[in-house]
Every structure is written in structure tokens, then in C-alpha cells.
Scaffold this motif. Structure first.
Motif, short mmCIF file in Angstrom:
data_model
loop_
_atom_site.label_atom_id
_atom_site.label_comp_id
_atom_site.label_asym_id
_atom_site.label_seq_id
_atom_site.Cartn_x
_atom_site.Cartn_y
_atom_site.Cartn_z
N UNK A 176 0.82 -1.21 0.00
CA UNK A 176 0.00 0.00 0.00
C UNK A 176 0.85 1.26 0.00
N UNK A 178 3.93 3.96 -1.54
CA UNK A 178 4.35 4.40 -2.88
C UNK A 178 5.26 3.38 -3.55
N UNK A 179 6.15 2.77 -2.79
CA UNK A 179 7.01 1.73 -3.35
C UNK A 179 6.17 0.57 -3.89
N UNK A 181 3.06 0.68 -4.86
CA UNK A 181 2.34 1.13 -6.05
C UNK A 181 3.27 1.08 -7.27
N UNK A 182 4.52 1.46 -7.06
CA UNK A 182 5.45 1.42 -8.19
C UNK A 182 5.70 -0.02 -8.63
N UNK A 184 3.49 -2.38 -8.60
CA UNK A 184 2.33 -2.76 -9.41
C UNK A 184 2.38 -2.11 -10.78
N UNK A 185 2.85 -0.87 -10.82
CA UNK A 185 2.99 -0.20 -12.11
C UNK A 185 4.03 -0.94 -12.97
N UNK A 187 4.80 -4.08 -12.75
CA UNK A 187 4.17 -5.34 -13.17
C UNK A 187 3.29 -5.10 -14.40
N UNK A 188 2.55 -4.00 -14.40
CA UNK A 188 1.62 -3.73 -15.49
C UNK A 188 2.33 -3.28 -16.76
N UNK A 189 3.41 -2.53 -16.63
CA UNK A 189 4.03 -1.96 -17.83
C UNK A 189 5.41 -1.37 -17.47
N UNK A 193 6.68 2.58 -16.96
CA UNK A 193 7.11 2.99 -15.62
C UNK A 193 8.47 3.67 -15.70
N UNK B 92 -1.16 1.43 -17.68
CA UNK B 92 -1.05 0.37 -16.68
C UNK B 92 -2.44 -0.25 -16.54
N UNK B 103 0.88 7.58 -9.09
CA UNK B 103 2.17 6.89 -9.20
C UNK B 103 3.20 7.80 -9.90
N UNK B 112 9.09 7.53 -4.69
CA UNK B 112 8.87 6.17 -5.16
C UNK B 112 9.51 5.09 -4.30
N UNK B 114 9.61 5.30 -0.99
CA UNK B 114 9.04 5.30 0.35
C UNK B 114 8.15 4.06 0.52
N UNK B 119 0.33 5.08 0.16
CA UNK B 119 0.25 6.13 -0.86
C UNK B 119 -1.10 6.81 -0.86
#
Ligand SMILES: Nc1ncnc2c1ncn2[C@@H]1O[C@H](COP(=O)(O)OP(=O)(O)O)[C@@H](O)[C@H]1O
Ligand SMILES: [Mg+2]
Lengths: 313, 251
Positions: A176, A178-179, A181-182, A184-185, A187-189, A193, B92, B103, B112, B114, B119
């Protein structure tokens, strides 16, 4: 309200379980620890999108690390747990740097290769690891100096439960962040990213290290509570099993690994009792059936059912 | 003389024996509105891939804000303020529009790495994401996974993502590709409204749009610069008319 219910559930479930099934705490502890192991893999596979066929290497490093410490006079379990997590993380750094360079098939090959190498090395180094006979002679001191390991496995069960809970909280907060989230980004693309400023390989390597440390924790507590370490705790076979557990439960959902581990272990246990000769055949058939019936795992199937119901209403 | 924002020197990219970008020397000042045109296969996308770092050049040099970035990895170019969108939508798919903008903003703001606080509690980035969603008129669709958005909306999000990192240069590779022409006009209105702090280099086939929004135009043919000038120069150039404009249907 919902959060309070979840917290109450996490606390009440083990207490209830101990009251209701005092005789099957040993199996339950193993389920909890395999659940933690599968959860660590979920961070890597489900969130960061890095598939691995060698994750048991880190579980095994945790198990042998804690086992060797306990067999050589360092029986204090909590400091040994932290130390072996560190060792798993340090070992994971170069491995992770190597793995994230590959494409998705390359990653499978590299992790598979490393698992093969490490388990063969452990087999050859039988003077240290006990080789095929497994590591014996562990002397694990009581937890916090107070709770020794009883035959029923009560201490081990509570210990496993607490470590699983902490591991779960850690992974939940990581994904959950920021790390997370990055990841997951990525993973998606991954290309997009990077085009937005993400150092993709560095992030994935860090995810690899965190995931390895958690896998190491699962291995360490497994060794400390069962007081043996077998060679198969760092091989390709266990790596495949934990991936299957995660797939059965559903990837990228946190609870998937826990549910998958419970189902996998219980079915294993039950089938090998029921049909000691052919049980592996049944397992194979069940796996094929599960993959066809619920390709996104149990949690994926539940989500699908739910969204269908909403449409119907 | 004012330092250019972007400068390429004899930039070249070969694929085997084929030269897709051929000794392109190109300069772009800050705040520019510059169109890159040319027939299909001219090497426009390959040129953009060289600028953004998706591809490494076979030879030549690339400077951005006075720094040589010929070998700089893609993510560092983005951090320096060089941003791009893709001819084929590159989002994405399982994240929502809001999540992916947040993001991008977190990356821009150096957050990024952290990994201890959620988030979802980053108010500043969520507020900025909201205004970006407003800019591209996606507030209503901000919370569904973008793979279920209609293509036109995905093209808009493509631009919002490119803008999110506050670039000093935004490269748009056929931003209106694959959407109906009434929507593409709307999309270019959004682009026209962007601040001059961001230079824009865009690839576009619709010559009406090019002449309306570009202040300078570079024509690329067979990987090389065929000519460069103001829209009036280009419109008046007989050679361009012959090889390109007259043939506008199949580009
Ligand atoms: N990765 C690649 N490998 C080989 N050839 C490529 C590659 N990318 C582009 N090309 C070739 O380079 C030429 C220019 O392509 P591109 O830059 O996409 O043109 P444009 O964007 O102007 O339509 C085309 O002939 C294309 O086939
Ligand atoms: Mg193109």
C-alpha cells in the motif's frame, strides 16, 4: 468497524483453534508458516510481477540458518530469526540483481538454476548441513526465555501465528506504500514505468530482497518449531509447491497465499492418509482441475461470483 | 545565443542493414510547439524512441538542457524533464487512472522508494491528480481500471501521464491515433492549452491540425531531415507537396 472485525478475527482465530483442535497444532503451525512463505512469494509474483521457481532457496537459507545456529549453541530463537532474515536478504541481493535482468522466461530459468545449484551445494556439504539425512541436533531455547516447546505444539503454534501476523502486516503496508504502487505499475508496464522515472531494476531488486527476507523468516521459524531441517526445504520441488499454493489461493491479493497454503497442506495430509499409494496422482488431478475451474485462484473465483451477483441484482 | 532545450547531432539508428534514423541534427528551444511529420515508416517513432531512451543510437549525440544524455537510461531522462507518450497506448491496464497518475506524481516528487506509509494518504499528489484528471476530462472515470476505459479516454490519459511529471519537453507520438476526428480536435484543444513551460514536439498526420498548432515543422523522409521551417514555408515547399502533402491519403 470492518477493520475492528478483522483484527478481532486475527486474534480470536488462533485462540479458538487451540481450544477446538488441541491435537492438530503441529500441522496448523506448518500451514501458517507455508502461508507466510506463499505470502512472501505473492509480494514478488503478485505485486511486482516477477515469477520465481526458486523461492525455496530463501526459505531454506532461513531454515538452515536457524538450524545451524541452534545446533551450534545459539539457541535464542528471536535473535536467530532476525539474523537469518538478514542472511537471506544479503544472499538475495546479488541473486535479485541477476534475476531482474531477465525477461519472464529468463527469470524462471535463472531462479530454477539457482535453486538447483543451492540444493546440490547443501547436499554436498553434508558435513555442515547433514546432507540427505537432514540437519539434526538443534537445541532451541524457550521463546523469550519463558515458553518451551511442548509436545502438543502450543508454543510453536502461537509463535508461528505471531510471526505470520507480523509478516502479513509488513506485506500489507509495503504493497500500500508508494514503493508498492510502483511495483504494481512495473508489473503492469515496466517500459512506461521507466519512462515516468522509475528505476525499474532497482525497485524489483529491492522487492526481491524483501520477499526473500520474509521467506527466510518462514523457514527459520519452521526449523525452530520442528527442530529438524530437511534437504527438500531449499529445492526446486518446494519452490514449485509454494507457487502452486499461491496460484490456488489467487495471486496479488495478500490472503491468496494463506488460503492456498491451508488448502494445499490439508488436502496433502488428508489424501496421503486416505490413499497412501496413489495420493500423488490425486494431487495431480486436483491441480489440473483447479487450474481449469478457477484460473485466478479461489479468491479470483469468489470475486467473479460476487461481480456476477451484483450484475444480476 | 540561448541554449537549446534539446539538440541532436547526427543522430543515427540502424536495424541491421536498414537505417531507420539517418544523421538527424535537430534543435528544439524551450517552450517550442514543433511538429514532426513524414510518411509512414519515415522513422518518426524511432527518432522519438532515441530521444526518450527506449532505443540506443547507433551513432550520434543527444543533448538535453546542456547535458549529454546519449547514454542516459530512460528513467533518468524522465527525471530530467523529458517525457513522452506512445503512438500505441501504453498505460497500466489494471490500475485506475487516478492510481497511475498518483504513481507518476510520486515518482516525480522522489517518493517512489518510500515503503512505510500508504500512498493513499498522499494528499498533495491526490489533489494534483484530480486537477490532471479534470484537465483531460476524466474525473468521472478516475476510479475504474483503465483497461475498461474506451480508447479515446485512454488516449487522453496517455497525455495526462506524460504531463504529470512536469516535463520541460513533452513528446507526443500521434496523440490522436485511433480516435474519431471530432475527439482529436478536442484532444488538441487540451494540448493547445498547456503551459509554455513545457515544450511540445508532436507527430501528427492531420495537416490541418499540424498547421494550426505547430510553430515549426520538421519533415522526415527515409530517416533523414528532408526540410524544416515554419508552417508557411512547409506549405509553400513544392518538394514537400510533391512527396508528402499531395500523398496525404496513405500516410
Ligand atoms: N525494432 C525495429 N526493428 C527493425 N526495424 C524497425 C524497428 N522499429 C522500426 N523499424 C523500422 O524502421 C522504420 C521506421 O519506423 P517508425 O520509426 O515506426 O516510422 P514512423 O513512426 O515514421 O511511421 C520502418 O521501416 C520500421 O519497419
Ligand atoms: Mg510512428
Amino acid at each position: 468497524m470492518k477493520a475492528a472485525l478483522i483484527v478481532a478475527g486475527w486474534i480470536a482465530a488462533p485462540v479458538l483453534y487451540m481450544a477446538l483442535f488441541p491435537d492438530s497444532l503441529v500441522l496448523a503451525s506448518q500451514i501458517l508458516l507455508m502461508g507466510l512463505f506463499a505470502l512472501s512469494l505473492d509480494l514478488l509474483v503478485g505485486y511486482a510481477g516477477v515469477a520465481s521457481l526458486g523461492h525455496a532457496v530463501f526459505f531454506g537459507i532461513g531454515a538452515y540458518g536457524a538450524g545451524l545456529l541452534a545446533a551450534n549453541g545459539w539457541g535464542e530463537p528471536l535473535s536467530a530469526l532476525v539474523l537469518t532474515m538478514l542472511v537471506a536478504a544479503i544472499f538475495a541481493l546479488p541473486v535479485g540483481l541477476l534475476v531482474v535482468r531477465g525477461g519472464s522466461l529468463g527469470r524462471l530459468m535463472i531462479t530454477l538454476g539457482i535453486a538447483t545449484l543451492v540444493s546440490e551445494a547443501a547436499n554436498r556439504a553434508s558435513g555442515i548441513t547433514g546432507g540427505a539425512d537432514g540437519l539434526q541436533g538443534m537445541d532451541v531455547w524457550p521463546l523469550l526465555g519463558l515458553f518451551s516447546y511442548d509436545l502438543q505444539g502450543r508454543t510453536g503454534f502461537v509463535y508461528a501465528w505471531i510471526v505470520l501476523t507480523l509478516g502479513f502486516l509488513a506485506v500489507r503496508s509495503i504493497v500500500a506504500s508508494p514503493f508498492g504502487l510502483s511495483l504494481q505499475a512495473i508489473r503492469e508496464n515496466p517500459v512506461r514505468a521507466a519512462a515516468l522515472g522509475t528505476p525499474v531494476r532497482a525497485r524489483l531488486t529491492f522487492a526481491f530482497v524483501l520477499s526473500a527476507a520474509l521467506a527466510g523468516a518462514a523457514g527459520a521459524v519452521m526449523a525452530q518449531t520442528t527442530q529438524v531441517v530437511a534437504l527438500n526445504s531449499l529445492g526446486v520441488h518446494l519452490s514449485a509447491d509454494v507457487l502452486v499454493m499461491l496460484l490456488i489461493g489467487g495471486v496479488g491479493r495478500l490472503y491468496g497465499g494463506l488460503i492456498g497454503a491451508a488448502i494445499f497442506m490439508v488436502v496433502h495430509h488428508w489424501l496421503s492418509d486416505l490413499d497412501p499409494v496413489y495420493w500423488q496422482i490425486w494431487i495431480g488431478l486436483i491441480l489440473i482441475g483447479a487450474a481449469l475451474a478457477a484460473p485466478d485462484g479461489i479468491l479470483g473465483a469468489i470475486e467473479k461470483l460476487r461481480s456476477r451477483k451484483q450484475v444480476a441484482w | 545565443m540561448v541554449k537549446p532545450l534539446l539538440q541532436t547531432v547526427e543522430l543515427t539508428r540502424r536495424f541491421g542493414a536498414f537505417t531507420a534514423v539517418d544523421r538527424v541534427s535537430f534543435t528544439l528551444p524551450a517552450g517550442a510547439r514543433h511538429a514532426l511529420i513524414g510518411p509512414n515508416g519515415a522513422g518518426k517513432t524511432t527518432f522519438v524512441n532515441l530521444l526518450s531512451g527506449v532505443l540506443a543510437p547507433s551513432s550520434g549525440e543527444l543533448h538535453f538542457e546542456g547535458h549529454c544524455i546519449t547514454r542516459t537510461p530512460m528513467h533518468l531522462r524522465a527525471r530530467m524533464g523529458l517525457s513522452r507518450t506512445y503512438q500505441i497506448t501504453s498505460l497500466f491496464p489494471r490500475l485506475t487512472a487516478r492510481e497511475q497518475i498518483v504513481f507518476a506524481l510520486l515518482e516525480r516528487d522522489d517518493l517512489g522508494w518510500s515503503w512505510l506509509s500508504p500512498y493513499a494518504k498522499r494528499r498533495a499528489q491526490y489533489e494534483e491528480a484530480e486537477s490532471l484528471l479534470q484537465l483531460v476530462r476524466l474525473t468521472e472515470e478516475g476510479d475504474i481500471p483503465v483497461r475498461s476505459l474506451p480508447y479515446g479516454k485512454q488516449r487522453l490519459l496517455e497525455i495526462a501521464l506524460g504531463l504529470a511529471i512536469h516535463p520541460s519537453l513533452l513528446i507526443l507520438d500521434e496523440p490522436a491515433a485511433g480516435i474519431p476526428s471530432d475527439q482529436s480536435a478536442e484532444l488538441f484543444e487540451v494540448i493547445a492549452g498547456l503551459s509554455r513551460e513545457t515544450a511540445i514536439l508532436f507527430i501528427e498526420h492531420d495537416m490541418d491540425i499540424v498547421f494550426r498548432f505547430a510553430e515549426r515543422i520538421t519533415v522526415l523522409v527515409n530517416g533523414g531531415v528532408f526540410c524544416e521551417g515554419t508552417p508557411a514555408d512547409i506549405a509553400a515547399d513544392a518538394d514537400v507537396r510533391r512527396i508528402y502533402l499531395g500523398d496525404a491519403e496513405n500516410v
